[in-house]
Design an enzyme around this catalytic site. Structure first.
Site, PDB file in Angstrom:
ATOM      1  N   HIS A  72       0.845  -1.193   0.000  1.00 45.80           N
ATOM      2  CA  HIS A  72       0.000   0.000   0.000  1.00 45.80           C
ATOM      3  C   HIS A  72       0.881   1.244   0.000  1.00 45.80           C
ATOM      4  O   HIS A  72       1.781   1.382   0.830  1.00 45.80           O
ATOM      5  CB  HIS A  72      -0.912   0.026   1.225  1.00 45.80           C
ATOM      6  CG  HIS A  72      -2.129  -0.829   1.065  1.00 45.80           C
ATOM      7  ND1 HIS A  72      -3.218  -0.742   1.899  1.00 45.80           N
ATOM      8  CD2 HIS A  72      -2.434  -1.782   0.154  1.00 45.80           C
ATOM      9  CE1 HIS A  72      -4.136  -1.610   1.522  1.00 45.80           C
ATOM     10  NE2 HIS A  72      -3.683  -2.248   0.465  1.00 45.80           N
ATOM     11  N   TYR A 201     -10.034   5.482   6.050  1.00 39.10           N
ATOM     12  CA  TYR A 201     -10.326   5.933   7.404  1.00 39.10           C
ATOM     13  C   TYR A 201     -11.408   7.011   7.306  1.00 39.10           C
ATOM     14  O   TYR A 201     -11.203   8.036   6.654  1.00 39.10           O
ATOM     15  CB  TYR A 201      -9.086   6.539   8.060  1.00 39.10           C
ATOM     16  CG  TYR A 201      -8.021   5.544   8.447  1.00 39.10           C
ATOM     17  CD1 TYR A 201      -7.865   5.159   9.777  1.00 39.10           C
ATOM     18  CD2 TYR A 201      -7.157   4.986   7.503  1.00 39.10           C
ATOM     19  CE1 TYR A 201      -6.875   4.253  10.156  1.00 39.10           C
ATOM     20  CE2 TYR A 201      -6.178   4.076   7.872  1.00 39.10           C
ATOM     21  CZ  TYR A 201      -6.040   3.718   9.200  1.00 39.10           C
ATOM     22  OH  TYR A 201      -5.073   2.825   9.561  1.00 39.10           O
ATOM     23  N   PRO A 295      -5.578   0.746  17.962  1.00 37.69           N
ATOM     24  CA  PRO A 295      -5.166   0.245  16.649  1.00 37.69           C
ATOM     25  C   PRO A 295      -5.277   1.257  15.515  1.00 37.69           C
ATOM     26  O   PRO A 295      -4.869   0.953  14.395  1.00 37.69           O
ATOM     27  CB  PRO A 295      -6.121  -0.934  16.415  1.00 37.69           C
ATOM     28  CG  PRO A 295      -7.331  -0.600  17.223  1.00 37.69           C
ATOM     29  CD  PRO A 295      -6.827   0.118  18.433  1.00 37.69           C
ATOM     30  N   LYS A 299       0.096   0.585  14.850  1.00 34.43           N
ATOM     31  CA  LYS A 299       1.424   0.599  15.465  1.00 34.43           C
ATOM     32  C   LYS A 299       1.732  -0.604  16.355  1.00 34.43           C
ATOM     33  O   LYS A 299       2.897  -0.843  16.687  1.00 34.43           O
ATOM     34  CB  LYS A 299       1.593   1.882  16.298  1.00 34.43           C
ATOM     35  CG  LYS A 299       1.736   3.127  15.447  1.00 34.43           C
ATOM     36  CD  LYS A 299       3.096   3.221  14.820  1.00 34.43           C
ATOM     37  CE  LYS A 299       3.104   4.023  13.554  1.00 34.43           C
ATOM     38  NZ  LYS A 299       2.805   3.305  12.337  1.00 34.43           N
ATOM     39  N   TYR A 387       2.958   7.046   9.983  1.00 36.86           N
ATOM     40  CA  TYR A 387       2.189   5.856   9.620  1.00 36.86           C
ATOM     41  C   TYR A 387       3.100   4.775   9.043  1.00 36.86           C
ATOM     42  O   TYR A 387       2.977   3.594   9.373  1.00 36.86           O
ATOM     43  CB  TYR A 387       1.101   6.223   8.614  1.00 36.86           C
ATOM     44  CG  TYR A 387       0.023   5.161   8.461  1.00 36.86           C
ATOM     45  CD1 TYR A 387      -1.199   5.287   9.114  1.00 36.86           C
ATOM     46  CD2 TYR A 387       0.222   4.029   7.658  1.00 36.86           C
ATOM     47  CE1 TYR A 387      -2.194   4.319   8.985  1.00 36.86           C
ATOM     48  CE2 TYR A 387      -0.757   3.062   7.523  1.00 36.86           C
ATOM     49  CZ  TYR A 387      -1.954   3.210   8.181  1.00 36.86           C
ATOM     50  OH  TYR A 387      -2.925   2.244   8.054  1.00 36.86           O
TER      51      TYR A 387
END
Length: 393
Positions: A72, A201, A295, A299, A387
């Protein structure tokens, strides 16, 4: 029995550490309280940072990951019924992430350990770690109905927040910092192809939602729900309808998730926790034994991997030169990264979720922050760098 490094916990961090030590010529024994089937099936994280992938490859555990993992290069943020993509490589120095479930990481590492590594005992229930501040700590455990001991030069606790290893750090020395959140995640696995080729998200006035995946045929989806929610109260149809509502876009009013049979359903509470120090005497804490993150920032597994990568390097230095400098620095080294990841996870969680007590003012602040990410390369880079994972060095 005796070994150089006794590892409590056969999850991804304990297994990766054992593998890295094996490659460095350092013997270890892994004690896991559950059976192999349970360990290989428990659903956990699914996003791997660049550094985690690099470590798995270096450990000889990257073959199936490279074949089946899904690369990704970004995520999509949805808010105010709009969509914005954050491109990772352009913002984070070429770094990206992989979708590859923790279950698969564990299967790969177990197979390698059993084929090439040191002893790995399933069904080994650890009762205590004694002599943490001596030169030879001892792990007391039960395996196949027999009380046994494992004498070690060092002990590493990868056995989670409720594990035995944390208790080896005396209460008067140990400090734990925690935050609980006023919401949970209702998560499902569904036999349905992902609706998007990257994670989505979503912030909405109905609450947070996340569209993820486990494979090109299996979707992993989450809804923000109140604490104490019983997953049985949510029918499959209700879940799908609510997901569609939270992902809705003004620019594409016909947008819908691809639906399929729901094969698993559970509720995950959200909390943050850090225990300091991560080392006492000859006992080291790694992964959930030392820290827990919500979550939202992906991480948990990656922090655990970072801990044992740092620790494996320190053991390698000790073996080659006799120097304990890196071992002595382990807690401080890891905690700098842990607190950065804790902050990022807190930021993602509080920016994207709707607190039951929040006001309209609070909501407008969240939307302003999301607008900032969408319009500022600097704000977007901050998200992308965190991220994809900050460099281990």
């Amino acid at each position: 029995m005796r070994t150089t490094v006794g590892i409590i916990g056969g999850g991804p961090s304990g297994l990766l550490l054992a593998r890295l030590l094996h490659r460095a010529g350092i013997d270890s024994v892994v004690l896991e309280s559950r059976d192999r089937s349970y360990v290989e099936q428990r659903q956990r994280a699914g996003i791997l940072e660049q550094a985690t992938v690099d470590a798995l490859r270096a450990a000889g555990a990257g073959e199936r990951l490279d074949r089946e993992g899904i690369v990704h290069d970004g995520i999509e943020l949805r808010y105010g019924r709009r969509a914005h993509r954050v491109d990772f490589p352009s913002l984070a120095g070429g770094r990206r992430v992989w979708v590859y479930a923790q279950t698969e990481v564990v299967k790969d590492l177990i197979a390698l350990q059993l084929a090439e590594g040191g002893p790995l005992f399933f069904g080994a229930e650890v009762h205590a770690v004694e002599g943490a501040d001596t030169g030879q700590p001892v792990i007391r455990y039960t395996h196949e109905g027999r009380e046994q001991t494992l004498t070690c030069d060092y002990v590493v606790g990868c056995d989670g927040f409720h594990g035995v290893a944390r208790n080896a750090v005396p209460e008067q020395v140990r400090a734990t910092y925690e935050r609980t959140y006023p919401y949970s995640w209702l998560g499902i696995l569904a036999e349905a192809p992902p609706v998007h080729d990257e994670l989505i998200y979503a912030h909405s006035d109905r609450g947070f939602a996340l569209a993820s995946m486990r494979s090109p045929q299996v979707s992993r989806l989450y809804l923000q729900v109140p604490n104490g929610t019983d997953p049985a109260d949510w029918s499959d149809e209700r879940i799908w309808d609510e997901l569609d509502a939270r992902f809705a876009l003004d620019a594409d009013p016909e947008w819908r998730l691809k639906r399929g049979p729901v094969t698993a359903k559970s509720v995950l509470p959200m909390r943050s926790s850090v225990t300091e120090p991560m080392r006492y005497g000859r006992v080291f804490l790694a992964g959930d034994a030392a820290h827990i993150v919500p979550p939202t920032g992906a991480k948990g597994l990656n922090l655990a991997a970072a801990d044992v990568i740092v620790l494996a390097r320190a053991f390698g230095r000790w073996r080659s030169s006799g120097s304990v400098e890196l071992l002595d620095a382990y807690s401080d080294t890891c905690l700098r990264r842990v607190w950065r990841a804790e902050h990022f996870s807190y930021f993602m969680t509080t920016t994207l979720h709707t607190d039951p007590a929040q006001s309209g003012f609070d909501t407008r602040l969240q939307l302003s922050q999301l607008d900032r990410i969408a319009t500022s390369p600097h704000a977007a880079a901050e998200l992308a760098e965190n991220y994809t994972g900050l460099p281990l060095d």
